[in-house]
Structures are given as C-alpha cells and as structure tokens.
Design an enzyme around this catalytic site. Structure first.
Site, PDB file in Angstrom:
ATOM      1  N   ASP A 166      -1.056   4.045 -13.544  1.00  0.00           N
ATOM      2  CA  ASP A 166       0.693   4.156 -12.049  1.00  0.00           C
ATOM      3  C   ASP A 166       0.612   5.196 -13.113  1.00  0.00           C
ATOM      4  OD1 ASP A 166       2.281   4.379 -10.477  1.00  0.00           O
ATOM      5  OD2 ASP A 166       2.200   2.206 -10.193  1.00  0.00           O
ATOM      6  N   CYS A 179       3.868   7.503  -5.323  1.00  0.00           N
ATOM      7  CA  CYS A 179       2.812   6.262  -4.876  1.00  0.00           C
ATOM      8  C   CYS A 179       2.230   6.127  -4.095  1.00  0.00           C
ATOM      9  CB  CYS A 179       2.833   5.235  -5.972  1.00  0.00           C
ATOM     10  SG  CYS A 179       3.960   4.769  -7.694  1.00  0.00           S
ATOM     11  N   HIS A 207       0.978  -1.573  -2.568  1.00  0.00           N
ATOM     12  CA  HIS A 207       2.508  -0.274  -2.214  1.00  0.00           C
ATOM     13  C   HIS A 207       1.792   0.085  -1.069  1.00  0.00           C
ATOM     14  CE1 HIS A 207       5.253   2.816  -4.282  1.00  0.00           C
ATOM     15  NE2 HIS A 207       5.644   1.627  -2.901  1.00  0.00           N
ATOM     16  N   ASP A 250      -1.850   8.002  -9.968  1.00  0.00           N
ATOM     17  CA  ASP A 250      -1.456   8.381  -8.993  1.00  0.00           C
ATOM     18  C   ASP A 250      -0.760   9.433  -8.900  1.00  0.00           C
ATOM     19  OD1 ASP A 250       0.131   6.928  -9.767  1.00  0.00           O
ATOM     20  OD2 ASP A 250       1.034   5.906  -8.957  1.00  0.00           O
ATOM     21  N   ASN A 251      -0.183   9.367 -10.044  1.00  0.00           N
ATOM     22  CA  ASN A 251       0.991  11.132  -9.816  1.00  0.00           C
ATOM     23  C   ASN A 251       1.186  11.389 -11.352  1.00  0.00           C
ATOM     24  OD1 ASN A 251       2.980   9.008  -8.615  1.00  0.00           O
ATOM     25  ND2 ASN A 251       3.228   9.534 -10.162  1.00  0.00           N
TER      26      ASN A 251
END
Length: 509
Positions: free
Chosen positions: A41, A79, A135, A278-279
């Site tokens: 994350d 996310c 999420h 995720d980023n």
C-alpha cells in the site's frame, strides 16, 4: 450502475465480444497453482531495495531477482481504483471508480454487477482468503469481502487506520470475517496479518488450490512502526522518511515469514507469487518515487508506474526483467487463465485486462499496446477544492508515448537519504479534500516518450502535434465508453452508526 450502462449501449452492441479465458497453461505442469498475491500500500518506486539499496528489503529483493521483475507495469494513482481493477479486470472508467477513493462514510462500493476474482477462482475449486485491507466499500452487507467470493477475510474494510489500535476516527475497523476484533492489544497490524496467514495455512487442505490475497497495510499513513525497526535507519535524518523506511522493512520481514510459512505447509513449490504496489509513494508521508516524476494521486510516472514482480516454479524463465507494457487489470484474466477458468463473468462490460502469462513467463511481446491510466475530469461529480476541482485529469500510454491532459503539475521529489530536501508542502490529497488549502497548477497537454524519457522531463507535444491528436481521439473513444463515477459525498448515518456500534460497518439495508 444500470442507468450508466444504458448510456453506452451503442458501444456495447458494437464492441462486445465475449472474452473467453485461456485454459490451463501447460508450462509448469497441469496441477493448478496456488496463487499468493502480495499487494503493498503506497509503496513507492524508490521504497524497495532493488531500486534503492539504502532501504533494506532483502526478502523482496531476492524473490524479485530470482523471478521476473516487471519494469513497465502500471497501476492506478490511488488505492480503491487499483483494487477494483485487480478484482474485475476493468479500467476504473468501466466500474465507476475513476474518481477518488471510497472513504468510510461514502455510500457506495465496487458494483455487484461484476464477478470478482475470488468468485471466479472458486469456480475452479480454489480456497480463497483475504488478509489485510479491502477498501472496495462496505455500506451494505453484500459489498463486504466474505460476500464477494472470499472464504475468509481478516483485516480492515476501510482505506487506512492506526497500525496499533486499528481505529479510524477513534472507531475500530478490524474484522475476522464478519466479527469485530477488539482484542489485538496494540499488536502491530502487519504482525497480526502474518499470524493469520499462518493460521489459514495450518487449516488448509493441501489437495485444494489456494488463493491468498495478502493486502498489506504498510506503508500507508499513519506512518508508524515498532521502534526496533526505526532504529535501523538512524542514518536518515528526516523522521518521517526514517519511519517510512522501517515500515518497508517490517513488510519485507513479513514477506519472508509468509513465504517460509508456505514452505512449512508444503505449498511453496506449487505457488506462484505476484507482488504489486497499489500506487506510488507520497513524499509528504515519507514515500518516494525517485527518479520518476510525481507522487501518489497523480498520473505522472511516480504515481502510476508500479513496483511489481512475479516469482515461482511455473515461470519458464527466471532472473530477468520484463519491459513489456503491463497493467493491473491484466492479473484478472492471467490468474484465471492459470486456474483454467474459461467462462466469462456476468457483466456486459468486456475485460480491459489481457492474459499476459506468456509475456511474463516466456518473454513474448505483450498483447497490449496501450494503457488507459485514467479519465477523471469535471462534469460528472460535484467539484472539490483546488484548481482541478479534486480531479486527477487524463493520461493514456500508447506504445512508447504517453499523453497527459489537465493534470496537476507535480515535480520530482528527491528522498532525504540521497540529499533531497525535506518535503514540507501540503500533501496533494489534503489539497483535494480541504477547501481551505492552496490551489495547484495544472498541465493542459503534455506528451512524453516514456521509453527514452521515463522521468518525463522533455515535453514533445509541440514537436509531434499529430501524435497528440491521434491519442486525443483514442481518449475520446474511452470517454464514450465510460460509465458515470459512483462517487458520493459522506453520509452522516455512517459515522453515527459506527459510533453507536463501536465499529465501522454497513449502515444501510
């Protein structure tokens, strides 16, 4: 969602061709592989040891270097959209998740129109387990992970929370399946996740193929880590970066412990490990993407070019780097292809992902020639603060070229351990959410040759106007295929219900 689909009926009639997923790939034998998907994350390009040796991630480095490192692999800038793309094989513009993330008080979730990856894997006989972060919405019970294909789900449903007391806004968000967990007694989340993975493996029938989705909380804010890990990075003067490095360190230790647990359970030899962020990282919170331009929440390379690799005996080649274009939507058809799932899902929207197993495993050219990084622009949801109204703009990569339109103008952030200045600016996510924050400048149109200029320093839009026009036409095509963003503002009932029940959870029937 139904009304949104009707607006693009013409597109569906013209373009819909059922995506038939490949049968089991022959490489590595006919036995269905276990899939261990590790999702970090906010893990920036310069936060992993094999890009930055000052950060200690020996387990990740070893797995990556003895597998296939994905060097031109893209994710979404934040996310929720990345997780939705992973679970559906569709771009966010086709799931309604193209704008912002799902906040705990937002009354929407990843649409029920889609069969998610674990649902499809169950058709092939897989046991499916989620550990960590969800999420993708929980405002109604049908949206929670155990209602969407996971046999078990241990962790939190929102996007962030305290790593020690597991709360958001002072309210607990931690579940063991549907049961609220309040007895972790300050246990650091990553350690709790490793214990749960071990428990799942102990209870697992090894004759059944396994899908383990380990969605780490690290290295997302709040920036917290046990002190013994922080002490290892005393050479980094900036406290935020030092603790962030410790968070990467403890995640790496967890990766080592999880892989060791797979070995002890006798599953490792037939396990395919996929690692992804995720980023990109957010410098304000100690995450860096150097030498790439930009940060989390932007469509510059630093926001969307992801750390990723694949490891396992099923690979036909190892110890190599893959430079072919890949996107997070590709995991859906690729994993299902490996699992032998041949049926299409129930949604009328075609897959945006491609089966890229032969590209990763054998080095064949990628079946994709373009990646839509996102379309997030005014006109579809209420505007927010800032010069862009809280929107991240548009970006498309076609071959070597990348077009950006109406994006925040973000610089290059050099990390403190190699002489960069300490980031004291207001973080971009705060600018987007708080109307009292300063505005940000934007770039109307820019074009870069990413293969030659991965740092996005030389704008070629004036030199190649024909390429710009051609790519803009392609963007228009994607605009016409888009569904309306699902984004909705906070529902006061969410917080009220959470306070009454002492835990975040569904609040609508």
């Amino acid at each position: 969602m139904t009304r949104s689909l009707s607006r693009v009926k013409f597109w569906l009639l013209v373009l819909y061709v059922p995506h038939v997923l490949h049968t089991v790939h022959s490489a590595g034998g006919s036995k269905l592989p276990n899939i261990l998907f590790l999702l970090a994350d906010d893990f920036g390009w310069y936060d992993v040891g094999y890009h930055n040796p000052k950060i200690q991630t020996p387990n990740i480095d070893k797995l990556a270097k003895s597998g296939v490192i994905l060097d031109s692999y893209y994710v979404q800038p934040i996310c929720t959209p990345t997780r939705g793309a992973l679970m559906t094989g569709r771009y966010p513009i086709h799931t309604g998740l193209q704008h912002d993330v799902i906040h705990p008080e937002n009354p929407y979730g990843l649409p029920l129109d889609f069969d998610l990856l674990p649902q499809k894997l169950k058709q092939a006989g897989y046991a499916t387990h989620l550990v960590g972060k969800w999420h993708l919405g929980f405002y109604k019970w049908p949206y929670v992970p155990t209602k969407r294909g996971f046999d078990s789900a241990y962790g939190f449903w929102d996007g962030s929370e305290d790593h020690f007391d597991h709360s958001r806004l002072g309210i607990v968000d931690f579940r063991d399946n549907l049961d609220v967990v309040k007895n972790l007694n300050g246990t650091y989340a990553t350690n709790a996740y490793v214990s749960q993975v071990k428990k799942v493996l102990q209870d697992h029938n090894s004759s059944q193929p396994l899908f383990m989705y380990m969605a780490f909380q690290n290295v997302h804010a709040p920036i917290q880590a046990p002190e013994k890990y922080i002490e290892k990075y005393e050479f980094i003067e900036n406290r935020m970066r030092r603790v962030h490095a410790a968070m990467a360190d403890i995640m790496d230790e967890a990766v080592g412990n999880i892989t060791e647990a797979f070995k002890e359970a006798g599953l490792w030899e037939n396990t395919l490990l996929i690692f992804s962020t995720d980023n990109g990282g957010l410098p304000f919170y100690g995450g860096y993407n150097w030498p790439l331009r930009g940060e989390k929440m932007t469509l510059w390379e630093g926001g969307v070019r992801g750390v990723g690799f694949v490891h396992g005996n099923k690979l036909a080649r190892k110890g190599v780097t893959c430079n072919e274009l890949l996107h997070v939507t590709d995991w859906y058809p690729t994993i299902l292809g490996l699992a032998g799932v041949t049926s299409v899902d129930k949604s009328p929207i075609p897959l945006d992902g491609h089966d890229v197993w032969d590209t990763i495993s054998m080095g064949k050219p990628s079946p994709r020639t373009e990646i839509l990084l996102n379309i997030d622009q005014p006109g579809s949801v209420p505007p927010g603060p800032g010069v862009l109204g809280g929107y991240t703009g548009i970006a498309l990569r076609t071959g070597d070229m990348k077009l950006l339109m109406n994006v925040p103008n973000v610089t290059w952030f050099k990390p403190p351990e190699i002489g960069g200045k300490v980031e004291k600016e207001i973080p971009l996510d705060a600018v987007f959410e708080n109307p009292d924050m300063v505005t940000v400048d934007k770039v109307d149109i820019a074009l870069y040759n990413i293969s030659k200029d991965p740092e996005e320093r030389v704008d070629l839009s004036k030199k190649f106007p024909d390429i710009v026009k051609e790519m803009q036409m392609r963007v228009k095509y994607f605009v016409n295929s888009s569904v309306k963003p699902l984004y909705q503002k906070n529902d006061p009932e969410a917080l009220k219900t959470a306070q009454e029940k002492g835990a975040w959870g569904p609040w609508r029937d």
